[in-house]
Design a protein around this motif. Sequence first.
Motif, PDB file in Angstrom:
ATOM      1  N   GLY A  75       0.692  -1.100   0.132  1.00 37.25           N
ATOM      2  CA  GLY A  75      -0.065  -0.021   0.073  1.00 37.25           C
ATOM      3  C   GLY A  75       0.907   1.216   0.019  1.00 37.25           C
ATOM      4  O   GLY A  75       0.450   2.194  -0.428  1.00 37.25           O
TER       5      GLY A  75
ATOM      6  N   GLY B 107       2.037   1.783  -3.425  1.00 34.10           N
ATOM      7  CA  GLY B 107       1.168   2.168  -4.536  1.00 34.10           C
ATOM      8  C   GLY B 107       0.433   0.807  -5.256  1.00 34.10           C
ATOM      9  O   GLY B 107      -0.053   0.906  -6.388  1.00 34.10           O
TER      10      GLY B 107
ATOM     11  N   GLY C 196      -2.114  -1.125  -4.990  1.00 29.95           N
ATOM     12  CA  GLY C 196      -3.273  -1.368  -4.597  1.00 29.95           C
ATOM     13  C   GLY C 196      -4.075  -2.649  -4.600  1.00 29.95           C
ATOM     14  O   GLY C 196      -4.556  -3.059  -3.561  1.00 29.95           O
TER      15      GLY C 196
ATOM     16  N   GLY D 191      -4.502  -4.994  -1.245  1.00 31.06           N
ATOM     17  CA  GLY D 191      -6.082  -5.356  -0.985  1.00 31.06           C
ATOM     18  C   GLY D 191      -6.001  -6.895  -0.794  1.00 31.06           C
ATOM     19  O   GLY D 191      -6.870  -7.280   0.161  1.00 31.06           O
TER      20      GLY D 191
END
Length: 53
Positions: free
Chosen positions: A16, A19, A21, A25
């Motif tokens: 995270g 960058g 994502g 997640g």
Amino acid sequence: MLYYALVFLVVALIAGALGFGGIAGASASIAQILFFIFLILFVVSLAMRLARR
């Protein structure tokens, strides 16, 4: 199992911060699932220990 949950949590935090994502997640979801499985097994273990006494 708790160790793997913490590993996936650290991977999610690092991903995270960098960058990524999707990876963050997915790792966070895996960490959450492993943590809840750990909690369920821990409660069952405590219940079994109390039932023996």
